[in-house]
Design a protein around this motif. Structure first.
Motif, PDB file in Angstrom:
ATOM      1  N   ALA A  85       0.835  -1.203   0.000  1.00 33.77           N
ATOM      2  CA  ALA A  85       0.000   0.000   0.000  1.00 33.77           C
ATOM      3  C   ALA A  85       0.870   1.253   0.000  1.00 33.77           C
ATOM      4  N   ILE A  86       0.371   2.293  -0.664  1.00 33.30           N
ATOM      5  CA  ILE A  86       1.085   3.568  -0.700  1.00 33.30           C
ATOM      6  C   ILE A  86       0.894   4.290   0.640  1.00 33.30           C
ATOM      7  N   THR A  87       2.006   4.714   1.234  1.00 34.56           N
ATOM      8  CA  THR A  87       1.938   5.419   2.518  1.00 34.56           C
ATOM      9  C   THR A  87       2.230   6.910   2.383  1.00 34.56           C
ATOM     10  N   GLU A  88       2.909   7.316   1.303  1.00 39.13           N
ATOM     11  CA  GLU A  88       3.229   8.736   1.109  1.00 39.13           C
ATOM     12  C   GLU A  88       3.160   9.078  -0.369  1.00 39.13           C
ATOM     13  N   VAL A  89       2.561  10.226  -0.686  1.00 39.72           N
ATOM     14  CA  VAL A  89       2.602  10.804  -2.035  1.00 39.72           C
ATOM     15  C   VAL A  89       3.148  12.218  -1.864  1.00 39.72           C
ATOM     16  N   LEU A  90       4.322  12.473  -2.412  1.00 39.11           N
ATOM     17  CA  LEU A  90       5.055  13.699  -2.103  1.00 39.11           C
ATOM     18  C   LEU A  90       4.952  14.773  -3.182  1.00 39.11           C
ATOM     19  N   VAL A  91       4.350  14.477  -4.337  1.00 43.48           N
ATOM     20  CA  VAL A  91       4.230  15.460  -5.410  1.00 43.48           C
ATOM     21  C   VAL A  91       2.813  15.431  -5.963  1.00 43.48           C
ATOM     22  N   ASP A  92       2.481  16.490  -6.701  1.00 45.30           N
ATOM     23  CA  ASP A  92       1.164  16.572  -7.328  1.00 45.30           C
ATOM     24  C   ASP A  92       1.334  17.062  -8.757  1.00 45.30           C
ATOM     25  N   GLU A  93       0.238  17.056  -9.500  1.00 42.78           N
ATOM     26  CA  GLU A  93       0.288  17.487 -10.896  1.00 42.78           C
ATOM     27  C   GLU A  93       0.762  18.940 -10.983  1.00 42.78           C
ATOM     28  N   ASP A  95       3.871  19.894 -10.447  1.00 43.59           N
ATOM     29  CA  ASP A  95       5.101  20.109  -9.685  1.00 43.59           C
ATOM     30  C   ASP A  95       6.325  19.851 -10.556  1.00 43.59           C
ATOM     31  N   LYS A  96       7.355  20.679 -10.358  1.00 39.83           N
ATOM     32  CA  LYS A  96       8.637  20.468 -11.017  1.00 39.83           C
ATOM     33  C   LYS A  96       9.454  19.492 -10.187  1.00 39.83           C
ATOM     34  N   VAL A  97      10.080  18.532 -10.839  1.00 39.96           N
ATOM     35  CA  VAL A  97      10.869  17.532 -10.121  1.00 39.96           C
ATOM     36  C   VAL A  97      12.253  17.425 -10.750  1.00 39.96           C
ATOM     37  N   LYS A  98      13.199  16.933  -9.933  1.00 38.19           N
ATOM     38  CA  LYS A  98      14.561  16.693 -10.376  1.00 38.19           C
ATOM     39  C   LYS A  98      14.808  15.195 -10.456  1.00 38.19           C
ATOM     40  N   ALA A  99      15.786  14.814 -11.265  1.00 40.41           N
ATOM     41  CA  ALA A  99      16.130  13.399 -11.385  1.00 40.41           C
ATOM     42  C   ALA A  99      16.516  12.852 -10.015  1.00 40.41           C
ATOM     43  N   GLY A 100      15.940  11.701  -9.633  1.00 40.41           N
ATOM     44  CA  GLY A 100      16.226  11.076  -8.352  1.00 40.41           C
ATOM     45  C   GLY A 100      15.346  11.550  -7.214  1.00 40.41           C
ATOM     46  N   GLN A 101      14.488  12.544  -7.450  1.00 39.48           N
ATOM     47  CA  GLN A 101      13.635  13.060  -6.375  1.00 39.48           C
ATOM     48  C   GLN A 101      12.588  12.022  -5.988  1.00 39.48           C
ATOM     49  N   LEU A 102      12.334  11.902  -4.687  1.00 36.15           N
ATOM     50  CA  LEU A 102      11.346  10.950  -4.187  1.00 36.15           C
ATOM     51  C   LEU A 102       9.935  11.443  -4.494  1.00 36.15           C
ATOM     52  N   LEU A 103       9.142  10.584  -5.140  1.00 37.98           N
ATOM     53  CA  LEU A 103       7.777  10.934  -5.535  1.00 37.98           C
ATOM     54  C   LEU A 103       6.731  10.294  -4.628  1.00 37.98           C
ATOM     55  N   ALA A 104       6.960   9.023  -4.274  1.00 34.63           N
ATOM     56  CA  ALA A 104       5.993   8.302  -3.436  1.00 34.63           C
ATOM     57  C   ALA A 104       6.722   7.191  -2.709  1.00 34.63           C
ATOM     58  N   THR A 178      17.460  -6.102  -0.291  1.00 36.91           N
ATOM     59  CA  THR A 178      17.768  -4.666  -0.329  1.00 36.91           C
ATOM     60  C   THR A 178      17.149  -4.008  -1.555  1.00 36.91           C
ATOM     61  N   ALA A 179      17.202  -4.704  -2.697  1.00 38.38           N
ATOM     62  CA  ALA A 179      16.625  -4.163  -3.925  1.00 38.38           C
ATOM     63  C   ALA A 179      15.105  -4.041  -3.809  1.00 38.38           C
ATOM     64  N   ARG A 180      14.466  -5.065  -3.215  1.00 35.94           N
ATOM     65  CA  ARG A 180      13.002  -5.002  -3.049  1.00 35.94           C
ATOM     66  C   ARG A 180      12.617  -3.852  -2.114  1.00 35.94           C
ATOM     67  N   LEU A 181      13.430  -3.625  -1.109  1.00 38.23           N
ATOM     68  CA  LEU A 181      13.152  -2.521  -0.186  1.00 38.23           C
ATOM     69  C   LEU A 181      13.305  -1.176  -0.895  1.00 38.23           C
ATOM     70  N   ALA A 182      14.310  -1.068  -1.763  1.00 42.19           N
ATOM     71  CA  ALA A 182      14.516   0.187  -2.504  1.00 42.19           C
ATOM     72  C   ALA A 182      13.356   0.460  -3.455  1.00 42.19           C
ATOM     73  N   GLN A 183      12.702  -0.600  -3.917  1.00 38.17           N
ATOM     74  CA  GLN A 183      11.581  -0.424  -4.848  1.00 38.17           C
ATOM     75  C   GLN A 183      10.339   0.150  -4.173  1.00 38.17           C
ATOM     76  N   THR A 184      10.329   0.212  -2.867  1.00 37.12           N
ATOM     77  CA  THR A 184       9.194   0.842  -2.179  1.00 37.12           C
ATOM     78  C   THR A 184       9.251   2.369  -2.293  1.00 37.12           C
ATOM     79  N   GLU A 185      10.350   2.890  -2.771  1.00 38.59           N
ATOM     80  CA  GLU A 185      10.474   4.330  -3.004  1.00 38.59           C
ATOM     81  C   GLU A 185      10.447   4.591  -4.506  1.00 38.59           C
ATOM     82  N   VAL A 186       9.493   5.406  -4.936  1.00 39.36           N
ATOM     83  CA  VAL A 186       9.350   5.748  -6.358  1.00 39.36           C
ATOM     84  C   VAL A 186      10.042   7.088  -6.590  1.00 39.36           C
ATOM     85  N   ARG A 187      11.052   7.102  -7.452  1.00 38.96           N
ATOM     86  CA  ARG A 187      11.835   8.310  -7.696  1.00 38.96           C
ATOM     87  C   ARG A 187      11.755   8.727  -9.161  1.00 38.96           C
TER      88      ARG A 187
END
Length: 389
Positions: A85-93, A95-104, A178-187
């Motif tokens: 389940a998604i626990t955080e959504v950090l951006v909205d339509e 919004d300007k984002v940079k490469a590597g920025q956390l989105l959700a 570790t890779a599966r854990l990193a996939q919980t962050e959408v960048r």
């Protein structure tokens, strides 16, 4: 009898007075005054206008194309995890984002626990491998004195190799966790703008399912112009295009042709031309625009813009006949013309007018074909003196 004669005289005098009162007046030339007044009215209805001569000039040849703005590259952003389940959504339509920025971020409790378990297994495997290496060293010393057989030494060596392999397996399992854990962050994979957001708090997503976001890569947009096949031959990569949209200073945006489609639709006979446009917050995907692409130059008559009359969704020029009637009046003809590109206040006439013809400059909007006009010289521009110091 006397009273009868007196009454007859009075009636006769009254009739004579009425005749004199209602008799038509004569003008000085012997014509009835009404006719003279009509002639004066006809003369006064003739409009006095100024005229300008259509001059030949080299004007740019332009092709008008239409289309919609679209993202140069719109990236769909999804997830590689399933059942979380998604626990955080950090951006909205928008919004300007940079490469590597956390989105959700997804719920990672289970995956963190799994990682801890894998790390413990790795430490256990490393401990067993270290013990096996120590046993080999002791066995080798005993073998030199003959305390153990060669067979026992080989068995201990095999055990050491097995424990070492188990360390490799444990390390791989930890890396996978570790890779599966990193996939919980959408960048964000690149710089850009969030064009669409489907991510919602609490939503359980699956890998390969609904995309979470869409990003306009590098904020670049382009005009997808639809061009008939007969006109594509006039276009080339690198040609500039003047857009119908203007910037904050009122100047039109200038784009550049980037790609000309190598194929044409067999049903519509239309090809697609991609035009790069400047980066500006006003230019957004989905906007409908027109663009004028300069394809060369041509010679055409040129008029001041005020000499062209716009009526019934058409362009007209009122042309003055060079001949005069016996009273010095000119006859005018209203012609439909096709206007072309403009240069400041000058407007090119692509058809309907020849160079050298006289065209009404002021008062053209009040005239129609067959009207008589009086041509007066165009007054020279008045130059105001400079202010005294």
């Amino acid at each position: 009898m006397k009273w009868i004669l007196l009454g007859t005289v009075v009636v006769a005098l009254a009739g004579a007075g009425a005749y004199l009162a209602f008799k038509p007046k004569q003008a000085a030339d012997g014509k009835p005054a009404a006719a003279a007044e009509k002639g004066e009215k006809d003369s006064s209805s003739i409009l006095t206008v100024t005229a300008v001569k259509a001059t030949a000039s080299d004007v740019p040849r332009q092709l008008l194309v239409t289309g919609s703005l679209a993202s140069w590259d719109e990236l769909p952003i999804g997830t590689q995890t399933s059942g979380l389940a998604i626990t955080e959504v950090l951006v909205d339509e928008g919004d300007k984002v940079k490469a590597g920025q956390l989105l959700a971020r997804f719920d990672d409790k289970v995956l963190r626990a799994d990682l801890l378990s894998r790390e413990a297994s790795l430490r256990e495997a490393q401990a067993l491998a270290a013990e096996a290496e120590a046993n080999i060293r002791r066995a080798e010393e005993l073998a030199r004195t003959g305390a153990i057989s060669t067979r026992d030494l080989d068995a201990r060596r095999s055990t050491a190799l097995t424990t070492k392999a188990r360390v490799g397996v444990a390390e791989a399992a930890r890396a996978q966790a570790t890779a599966r854990l990193a996939q919980t962050e959408v960048r964000a994979p690149t710089d850009g703008t969030i064009a669409k957001r489907n991510a919602r708090l609490g939503a359980v997503m699956s890998a390969g399912g609904t995309e979470l976001f869409r990003i306009i890569r590098d904020d670049r947009v382009e005009l997808l112009a639809e061009v008939p096949e007969i006109d594509i031959r006039q276009l080339a990569v690198g040609q500039t295009a003047e857009l119908s949209a203007v910037d904050i200073n009122g100047k039109p945006f200038i784009g550049t042709i980037r790609i000309i489609s190598p194929v044409v639709d067999t049903k519509t006979r239309i090809g697609t031309v991609k035009i790069d446009v400047p980066h500006d917050p006003y230019l957004r995907p989905g906007m409908f625009l027109t663009a004028r692409v300069r394809t060369g130059t041509q010679s055409a008559p040129v008029l001041p813009e005020e000499a062209v009359v716009y009526r019934d969704a058409k362009s007209w020029a009122v042309v003055v006949d060079a001949a005069k009637d016996d009273k010095g009046h000119h006859t005018v003809t209203a012609r439909e013309v096709q206007t072309g590109p403009r240069d400041g206040n000058r407007l090119a006439i692509l058809s309907g007018l020849k160079p050298g013809e006289d065209v009404v400059l002021t008062g053209a909007g009040y005239l129609k074909t067959g009207d008589k006009v009086i041509i007066t010289p165009t007054p020279a521009d008045k130059v105001n003196p400079l202010p005294a110091n």
